[in-house]
Design a protein around this motif. Structure first.
Motif, mmCIF file in Angstrom:
data_model
loop_
_atom_site.group_PDB
_atom_site.id
_atom_site.type_symbol
_atom_site.label_atom_id
_atom_site.label_comp_id
_atom_site.label_asym_id
_atom_site.label_seq_id
_atom_site.Cartn_x
_atom_site.Cartn_y
_atom_site.Cartn_z
ATOM 1 N N LEU A 58 -3.493 -2.994 8.875
ATOM 2 C CA LEU A 58 -3.956 -4.383 8.844
ATOM 3 C C LEU A 58 -5.372 -4.468 8.297
ATOM 4 C CD1 LEU A 58 -3.639 -7.383 9.598
ATOM 5 C CD2 LEU A 58 -4.356 -6.792 11.920
ATOM 6 N N ASN A 59 -6.252 -3.599 8.777
ATOM 7 C CA ASN A 59 -7.641 -3.616 8.310
ATOM 8 C C ASN A 59 -7.734 -3.284 6.826
ATOM 9 O OD1 ASN A 59 -8.638 -4.277 10.848
ATOM 10 N ND2 ASN A 59 -8.867 -2.121 11.464
ATOM 11 N N ALA A 60 -6.833 -2.408 6.349
ATOM 12 C CA ALA A 60 -6.841 -2.064 4.926
ATOM 13 C C ALA A 60 -6.487 -3.268 4.070
ATOM 14 C CB ALA A 60 -5.862 -0.916 4.666
ATOM 15 N N TYR A 61 -5.524 -4.072 4.516
ATOM 16 C CA TYR A 61 -5.180 -5.294 3.767
ATOM 17 C C TYR A 61 -6.332 -6.285 3.795
ATOM 18 C CZ TYR A 61 -0.303 -4.161 2.771
ATOM 19 O OH TYR A 61 0.838 -3.586 2.271
ATOM 20 N N HIS A 62 -6.969 -6.430 4.954
ATOM 21 C CA HIS A 62 -8.123 -7.322 5.044
ATOM 22 C C HIS A 62 -9.199 -6.886 4.052
ATOM 23 C CE1 HIS A 62 -6.637 -9.714 8.237
ATOM 24 N NE2 HIS A 62 -6.821 -8.845 9.223
ATOM 25 N N SER A 63 -9.400 -5.574 3.915
ATOM 26 C CA SER A 63 -10.435 -5.062 3.027
ATOM 27 C C SER A 63 -10.050 -5.230 1.560
ATOM 28 C CB SER A 63 -10.675 -3.577 3.330
ATOM 29 O OG SER A 63 -11.610 -3.025 2.429
ATOM 30 N N ARG A 64 -8.805 -4.901 1.207
ATOM 31 C CA ARG A 64 -8.371 -4.975 -0.188
ATOM 32 C C ARG A 64 -8.339 -6.395 -0.710
ATOM 33 N NH1 ARG A 64 -2.734 -2.765 -1.011
ATOM 34 N NH2 ARG A 64 -3.163 -3.270 -3.194
ATOM 35 N N PHE A 65 -7.962 -7.350 0.153
ATOM 36 C CA PHE A 65 -7.746 -8.721 -0.318
ATOM 37 C C PHE A 65 -8.705 -9.704 0.342
ATOM 38 C CE2 PHE A 65 -3.792 -6.364 -0.824
ATOM 39 C CZ PHE A 65 -3.589 -6.536 -2.187
ATOM 40 N N SER A 66 -9.924 -9.237 0.514
ATOM 41 C CA SER A 66 -10.947 -10.111 1.100
ATOM 42 C C SER A 66 -11.273 -11.296 0.198
ATOM 43 C CB SER A 66 -12.216 -9.305 1.385
ATOM 44 O OG SER A 66 -12.709 -8.713 0.184
ATOM 45 N N PHE A 67 -10.926 -11.166 -1.095
ATOM 46 C CA PHE A 67 -11.187 -12.272 -2.024
ATOM 47 C C PHE A 67 -10.149 -13.384 -1.898
ATOM 48 C CE2 PHE A 67 -8.426 -9.275 -4.124
ATOM 49 C CZ PHE A 67 -7.506 -10.057 -4.805
ATOM 50 N N TRP A 82 2.171 -4.155 8.811
ATOM 51 C CA TRP A 82 1.154 -5.046 9.380
ATOM 52 C C TRP A 82 0.149 -5.435 8.297
ATOM 53 C CZ3 TRP A 82 -0.959 -4.749 14.978
ATOM 54 C CH2 TRP A 82 0.117 -4.793 15.876
ATOM 55 N N GLY A 83 -0.076 -6.728 8.162
ATOM 56 C CA GLY A 83 -1.013 -7.237 7.173
ATOM 57 C C GLY A 83 -0.359 -7.633 5.875
ATOM 58 N N LEU A 84 0.807 -7.061 5.582
ATOM 59 C CA LEU A 84 1.516 -7.374 4.344
ATOM 60 C C LEU A 84 1.827 -8.860 4.241
ATOM 61 C CD1 LEU A 84 3.141 -6.444 1.814
ATOM 62 C CD2 LEU A 84 5.061 -6.009 3.327
ATOM 63 N N ASP A 85 2.381 -9.421 5.313
ATOM 64 C CA ASP A 85 2.803 -10.821 5.261
ATOM 65 C C ASP A 85 1.661 -11.812 5.435
ATOM 66 O OD1 ASP A 85 2.423 -10.118 7.899
ATOM 67 O OD2 ASP A 85 4.541 -10.266 8.429
ATOM 68 N N LEU A 86 0.474 -11.329 5.741
ATOM 69 C CA LEU A 86 -0.676 -12.240 5.845
ATOM 70 C C LEU A 86 -1.233 -12.608 4.481
ATOM 71 C CD1 LEU A 86 -2.635 -10.678 8.849
ATOM 72 C CD2 LEU A 86 -0.947 -12.527 8.880
ATOM 73 N N GLN A 109 0.828 -1.198 0.000
ATOM 74 C CA GLN A 109 0.000 0.000 0.000
ATOM 75 C C GLN A 109 0.868 1.256 0.000
ATOM 76 O OE1 GLN A 109 -3.641 -2.050 2.543
ATOM 77 N NE2 GLN A 109 -2.316 -0.613 3.574
ATOM 78 N N GLU A 110 0.357 2.324 -0.623
ATOM 79 C CA GLU A 110 1.105 3.569 -0.726
ATOM 80 C C GLU A 110 1.463 4.140 0.639
ATOM 81 O OE1 GLU A 110 2.347 5.063 -3.255
ATOM 82 O OE2 GLU A 110 1.467 3.965 -4.920
ATOM 83 N N ASP A 111 0.576 3.993 1.613
ATOM 84 C CA ASP A 111 0.805 4.567 2.937
ATOM 85 C C ASP A 111 1.363 3.537 3.921
ATOM 86 O OD1 ASP A 111 -1.442 3.016 3.084
ATOM 87 O OD2 ASP A 111 -2.656 4.452 4.222
ATOM 88 N N CYS A 112 1.890 2.448 3.394
ATOM 89 C CA CYS A 112 2.404 1.379 4.257
ATOM 90 C C CYS A 112 3.585 1.893 5.084
ATOM 91 C CB CYS A 112 2.832 0.189 3.413
ATOM 92 S SG CYS A 112 3.348 -1.245 4.364
#
Length: 360
Positions: free
Chosen positions: A336-345, A285-289, A278-281
């Motif tokens: 973390l929540n942003a990754y969960h939202s972006r890659f919910s698929f 957190w969430g990247l490695d999940l 993510q641009e604001d990473c």
């Protein structure tokens, strides 16, 4: 007297008649020997200098005419804007191309990739607190086979470090590792190298045999990896803690932690990981999940591994902590929540073992 005057006039008239006759003869002779000019040929639509170029096939100034000679035989590639392919020009250059990149393109407008170096890239966030360990990291990997980029997050002085002039340094105070990685390790840059290492300044690689570690990555075509974690900072992810099995060198898994020591193949970085960050990473957190799952989904890359044979020690200087005065406040939970939202698929990592990495 009148007779003499009349005689002079007659003599002058004869001289004039002779002069006129001679002039007429000379003019006729010159006209008769001058060929009729040929009609002006139509300008050559291909050649930029049609007056000097009689035919495109025999252009007298090929170095100035970018289309009159085969491009692969370009004698002056620096002056020829269309010389292609670049490898066949003795002084090859990057072809000029100012076309905008295609939507979702990872390569941008570059028409040809940069030449791949016979090195891997090591990136390290570097501040005053970790200077001693960064020195150890650089000496451990060595400058011969690795290029280093130091991301300085403070105003510390490194001029007294002997190897400092041989590495690249980028100083943007108050930032964290993944913020730098997203902005400076572009797909085009990554493609120049074999692997891209993202190592924290508190990772101690003392027990890692670097050539052997690289051999494992190459032999098994691993795209995302890390050394197992051994003594030192108590880790929250038990999946990355060292396994003691002398018969294998590591484990294929669906999870590799994004710090303190992660390595990604240039193909995976350029093809999926850079796009994934993510641009604001900041914290990661969430990247490695999800990065294993995303690379598998996008490119079919399934080789993610933890190398047990060569573990690391996580010293944990806490240089990336939110309370550090040199760091901006950040919200890892929001990342973390942003990754969960972006890659919910995608299915989130189960931190499970998928296979064994055996001896090369």
């Amino acid at each position: 007297m009148h007779g003499a005057s009349r005689m002079n006039q007659t003599r002058l008239a004869l001289i004039l008649c002779a002069s006129v006759a001679a002039f007429m003869v000379w003019s006729y002779s010159d006209w008769a020997t001058t060929p009729t000019p040929a009609p002006t040929p139509e300008p050559c639509p291909k050649c930029p200098k049609p007056i000097e170029c009689q035919t495109c096939q025999q252009c007298p100034k090929p170095q100035e005419c970018p289309v009159c000679k085969p491009q692969e035989q370009c004698p002056k590639p620096k002056e020829c804007p269309v010389a292609s392919p670049v490898e066949q020009c003795p002084l090859g250059h990057e072809p000029i191309n100012f076309e905008p990149p295609q939507p979702n393109s990872l390569t941008g407008p570059r028409p040809t990739p940069l030449k791949k170096l016979q090195k891997s890239l090591v990136t390290i966030p570097a501040g005053n607190a970790g200077k001693e360990n960064v020195d150890k990291l650089v000496r451990k990997f060595g400058l011969e086979n690795f290029q280093f980029i130091l991301f300085h997050y403070d105003m510390s002085d490194w001029s007294n470090v002997t190897w400092y002039k041989d590495v690249i340094s980028i100083r943007v105070p108050g930032r964290m590792k993944w913020w730098y990685m997203k902005r400076f390790i572009t797909p085009q840059m990554a493609e120049m190298y074999e692997y891209v290492f993202a190592i924290d300044e508190d990772s101690d690689p003392e027990s890692i045999d670097i050539p052997a570690f690289m051999n494992i990555l190459r032999t098994h075509k691993i795209h995302i990896a890390q050394p197992a974690v051994t003594t030192g900072y108590s880790h929250q992810f038990t999946a990355v803690v060292k396994h003691d099995d002398p018969t294998v060198v590591g484990r294929f898994t669906d999870f590799v932690e994004c710090g303190p020591f992660a390595v990604v193949s240039s193909e995976a970085w350029a093809g999926c990981v850079w796009d994934f960050i993510q641009e604001d990473c900041a914290s990661g957190w969430g990247l490695d999940l999800y990065w294993h799952q995303y690379c598998k989904y996008k490119l079919g890359f399934d080789k993610t591994a933890i190398i047990d044979k060569y573990p690391q020690i996580h010293r944990s200087f806490r240089t990336a902590h939110a309370n550090d005065a040199n760091k901006p406040k950040y919200d890892p939970g929001a990342e973390l929540n942003a990754y969960h939202s972006r890659f919910s698929f995608l299915k989130q990592t189960e931190m499970k073992q998928l296979g064994l990495v055996k001896m090369p």
